[in-house]
Design a protein around this motif. Structure first.
Motif, PDB file in Angstrom:
ATOM      1  N   ASP A 106       0.833  -1.202   0.000  1.00 49.00           N
ATOM      2  CA  ASP A 106       0.000   0.000   0.000  1.00 49.00           C
ATOM      3  C   ASP A 106       0.867   1.251   0.000  1.00 49.00           C
ATOM      4  O   ASP A 106       1.847   1.338   0.742  1.00 49.00           O
ATOM      5  N   GLY A 107       0.486   2.233  -0.782  1.00 51.09           N
ATOM      6  CA  GLY A 107       1.252   3.440  -1.054  1.00 51.09           C
ATOM      7  C   GLY A 107       1.986   4.087   0.096  1.00 51.09           C
ATOM      8  O   GLY A 107       3.196   4.002   0.200  1.00 51.09           O
ATOM      9  N   GLU A 108       1.273   4.769   0.972  1.00 49.16           N
ATOM     10  CA  GLU A 108       1.937   5.546   2.019  1.00 49.16           C
ATOM     11  C   GLU A 108       2.661   4.653   3.013  1.00 49.16           C
ATOM     12  O   GLU A 108       3.707   5.025   3.539  1.00 49.16           O
ATOM     13  N   ARG A 109       2.117   3.484   3.275  1.00 51.94           N
ATOM     14  CA  ARG A 109       2.745   2.559   4.219  1.00 51.94           C
ATOM     15  C   ARG A 109       4.136   2.152   3.723  1.00 51.94           C
ATOM     16  O   ARG A 109       5.109   2.245   4.450  1.00 51.94           O
ATOM     17  N   ILE A 110       4.223   1.721   2.471  1.00 49.16           N
ATOM     18  CA  ILE A 110       5.510   1.248   1.971  1.00 49.16           C
ATOM     19  C   ILE A 110       6.488   2.405   1.799  1.00 49.16           C
ATOM     20  O   ILE A 110       7.681   2.263   2.042  1.00 49.16           O
ATOM     21  N   ARG A 111       5.999   3.560   1.413  1.00 51.23           N
ATOM     22  CA  ARG A 111       6.893   4.720   1.309  1.00 51.23           C
ATOM     23  C   ARG A 111       7.500   5.042   2.671  1.00 51.23           C
ATOM     24  O   ARG A 111       8.691   5.294   2.784  1.00 51.23           O
ATOM     25  N   ALA A 137       1.781   2.433 -11.733  1.00 51.87           N
ATOM     26  CA  ALA A 137       2.100   3.862 -11.669  1.00 51.87           C
ATOM     27  C   ALA A 137       2.087   4.369 -10.229  1.00 51.87           C
ATOM     28  O   ALA A 137       2.943   5.159  -9.830  1.00 51.87           O
ATOM     29  N   ALA A 138       1.128   3.902  -9.422  1.00 53.58           N
ATOM     30  CA  ALA A 138       1.028   4.353  -8.025  1.00 53.58           C
ATOM     31  C   ALA A 138       2.269   3.953  -7.239  1.00 53.58           C
ATOM     32  O   ALA A 138       2.826   4.760  -6.477  1.00 53.58           O
ATOM     33  N   PHE A 139       2.726   2.706  -7.401  1.00 54.39           N
ATOM     34  CA  PHE A 139       3.915   2.260  -6.666  1.00 54.39           C
ATOM     35  C   PHE A 139       5.155   3.001  -7.152  1.00 54.39           C
ATOM     36  O   PHE A 139       5.993   3.419  -6.359  1.00 54.39           O
ATOM     37  N   ARG A 140       5.269   3.172  -8.460  1.00 61.16           N
ATOM     38  CA  ARG A 140       6.434   3.880  -9.011  1.00 61.16           C
ATOM     39  C   ARG A 140       6.536   5.273  -8.413  1.00 61.16           C
ATOM     40  O   ARG A 140       7.624   5.745  -8.082  1.00 61.16           O
ATOM     41  N   GLU A 141       5.404   5.929  -8.263  1.00 57.56           N
ATOM     42  CA  GLU A 141       5.390   7.301  -7.746  1.00 57.56           C
ATOM     43  C   GLU A 141       5.693   7.358  -6.255  1.00 57.56           C
ATOM     44  O   GLU A 141       6.454   8.205  -5.802  1.00 57.56           O
ATOM     45  N   THR A 142       5.107   6.445  -5.478  1.00 56.61           N
ATOM     46  CA  THR A 142       5.253   6.536  -4.020  1.00 56.61           C
ATOM     47  C   THR A 142       6.552   5.939  -3.511  1.00 56.61           C
ATOM     48  O   THR A 142       7.187   6.504  -2.628  1.00 56.61           O
ATOM     49  N   ALA A 143       6.973   4.802  -4.026  1.00 55.10           N
ATOM     50  CA  ALA A 143       8.119   4.094  -3.449  1.00 55.10           C
ATOM     51  C   ALA A 143       9.338   4.046  -4.353  1.00 55.10           C
ATOM     52  O   ALA A 143      10.449   3.835  -3.875  1.00 55.10           O
ATOM     53  N   ALA A 158       5.497 -15.278 -11.660  1.00 51.13           N
ATOM     54  CA  ALA A 158       5.348 -16.190 -12.792  1.00 51.13           C
ATOM     55  C   ALA A 158       5.240 -15.390 -14.087  1.00 51.13           C
ATOM     56  O   ALA A 158       5.536 -15.903 -15.167  1.00 51.13           O
ATOM     57  N   THR A 159       4.831 -14.129 -13.969  1.00 53.50           N
ATOM     58  CA  THR A 159       4.613 -13.272 -15.150  1.00 53.50           C
ATOM     59  C   THR A 159       5.113 -11.853 -14.862  1.00 53.50           C
ATOM     60  O   THR A 159       4.315 -10.956 -14.610  1.00 53.50           O
ATOM     61  N   PRO A 160       6.427 -11.627 -14.914  1.00 52.34           N
ATOM     62  CA  PRO A 160       6.944 -10.317 -14.524  1.00 52.34           C
ATOM     63  C   PRO A 160       6.751  -9.208 -15.554  1.00 52.34           C
ATOM     64  O   PRO A 160       6.878  -8.034 -15.211  1.00 52.34           O
ATOM     65  N   ILE A 161       6.454  -9.552 -16.784  1.00 46.38           N
ATOM     66  CA  ILE A 161       6.267  -8.527 -17.802  1.00 46.38           C
ATOM     67  C   ILE A 161       4.864  -7.939 -17.649  1.00 46.38           C
ATOM     68  O   ILE A 161       3.873  -8.655 -17.599  1.00 46.38           O
ATOM     69  N   ARG A 162       4.774  -6.626 -17.595  1.00 50.89           N
ATOM     70  CA  ARG A 162       3.491  -5.942 -17.466  1.00 50.89           C
ATOM     71  C   ARG A 162       2.935  -5.690 -18.867  1.00 50.89           C
ATOM     72  O   ARG A 162       3.457  -4.842 -19.596  1.00 50.89           O
ATOM     73  N   GLU A 163       1.910  -6.430 -19.213  1.00 50.64           N
ATOM     74  CA  GLU A 163       1.310  -6.272 -20.542  1.00 50.64           C
ATOM     75  C   GLU A 163       0.743  -4.869 -20.702  1.00 50.64           C
ATOM     76  O   GLU A 163       0.103  -4.333 -19.794  1.00 50.64           O
ATOM     77  N   PHE A 164       0.980  -4.283 -21.864  1.00 47.77           N
ATOM     78  CA  PHE A 164       0.478  -2.959 -22.213  1.00 47.77           C
ATOM     79  C   PHE A 164       0.973  -1.862 -21.268  1.00 47.77           C
ATOM     80  O   PHE A 164       0.345  -0.832 -21.121  1.00 47.77           O
ATOM     81  N   ASP A 165       2.098  -2.113 -20.574  1.00 48.80           N
ATOM     82  CA  ASP A 165       2.655  -1.107 -19.663  1.00 48.80           C
ATOM     83  C   ASP A 165       4.178  -1.154 -19.742  1.00 48.80           C
ATOM     84  O   ASP A 165       4.858  -1.672 -18.856  1.00 48.80           O
ATOM     85  N   GLU A 166       4.693  -0.611 -20.825  1.00 45.60           N
ATOM     86  CA  GLU A 166       6.137  -0.625 -21.042  1.00 45.60           C
ATOM     87  C   GLU A 166       6.876   0.143 -19.951  1.00 45.60           C
ATOM     88  O   GLU A 166       7.941  -0.275 -19.491  1.00 45.60           O
ATOM     89  N   PHE A 171      10.510   0.098 -15.361  1.00 50.91           N
ATOM     90  CA  PHE A 171      10.762   0.441 -13.962  1.00 50.91           C
ATOM     91  C   PHE A 171      11.239  -0.785 -13.180  1.00 50.91           C
ATOM     92  O   PHE A 171      12.217  -0.716 -12.430  1.00 50.91           O
ATOM     93  N   LEU A 172      10.554  -1.910 -13.354  1.00 52.58           N
ATOM     94  CA  LEU A 172      10.943  -3.133 -12.641  1.00 52.58           C
ATOM     95  C   LEU A 172      12.370  -3.533 -12.991  1.00 52.58           C
ATOM     96  O   LEU A 172      13.164  -3.877 -12.110  1.00 52.58           O
ATOM     97  N   GLU A 173      12.692  -3.513 -14.270  1.00 53.83           N
ATOM     98  CA  GLU A 173      14.033  -3.908 -14.704  1.00 53.83           C
ATOM     99  C   GLU A 173      15.100  -2.949 -14.174  1.00 53.83           C
ATOM    100  O   GLU A 173      16.186  -3.376 -13.788  1.00 53.83           O
TER     101      GLU A 173
END
Length: 196
Positions: A106-111, A137-143, A158-166, A171-173
């Motif tokens: 969760d956003g603020e908690r993990i930040r 996008a929310a995680f990228r922005e907060t943490a 099992a599926t680390p590639i985010r479809e339709f979200d380059e 960011f993950l890589e």
């Protein structure tokens, strides 16, 4: 001498220990959680980390991690910050012991967690279960800005590639690491771990 159907876990551990960050892409049912626990144990045995953060989304998954860690990582003190559990202050105040915090993504908690722990980043292992969710996008922005402070970063999916979200996949890589080990469905079926 027979073959070890779980030897892929040994290889995954070796890959991570060599790289110190990256994603294990392993089919569901092939032992991602147990492999991650073996990495925790290896880092503790080598005295390279003092603490671990297990970060994921969903109380059921965090409860599953808690049960697995109770059985398999008996030397470490376990703390939780998700759902009705709020043991973060106790986790931060505990010194001189191996310790693990299970925390919701969760956003603020993990930040808050990542900011308060950045000074210990060199001796902390971050584990992102279902890592594809950390590309949102929310995680990228907060943490996202905090992750570079941590030496050891492990992603599991099992599926680390985010479809339709380059942008999310990039960011993950960049922040958690590239896929450093793959063990897919075909591998698991061939080894007899999963059935066709």
């Amino acid at each position: 001498m027979g073959y070890d159907r779980w030897e892929h876990q040994d290889e995954a551990v070796r890959c991570f220990m060599k790289r110190e960050k990256g994603i294990l892409e392993m089919a569901t049912g092939t032992g991602k959680t147990r492999t991650a626990i073996r990495i925790i144990q290896e880092l503790y045995d080598r005295r390279e980390v003092d603490q671990v953060l297990v970060i994921t989304y969903g109380n059921d998954l965090l409860d599953q991690w808690y049960r697995e860690l109770l059985m398999r990582c008996t030397e470490a003190l376990l703390f939780r910050w998700y759902g009705e559990h709020n043991e973060f202050s106790r986790f931060m105040l505990t010194e001189g012991a191996q310790k693990i915090l299970l925390v919701s993504r969760d956003g603020e908690r993990i930040r808050s967690v990542l900011r308060r722990m950045r000074r210990q980043g060199e001796r902390t292992l971050l584990i992102f279960d279902e890592v594809h969710g950390a590309g949102s996008a929310a995680f990228r922005e907060t943490a996202g800005p905090e992750l570079q402070n941590f030496r050891f970063r492990l992603g599991l999916s099992a599926t680390p590639i985010r479809e339709f979200d380059e942008a999310g996949t990039e960011f993950l890589e960049r922040e958690i690491g590239p896929v450093i080990f793959r063990f897919g469905l075909a591998d698991a079926i061939r080894k007899g771990i999963l059935c066709s």
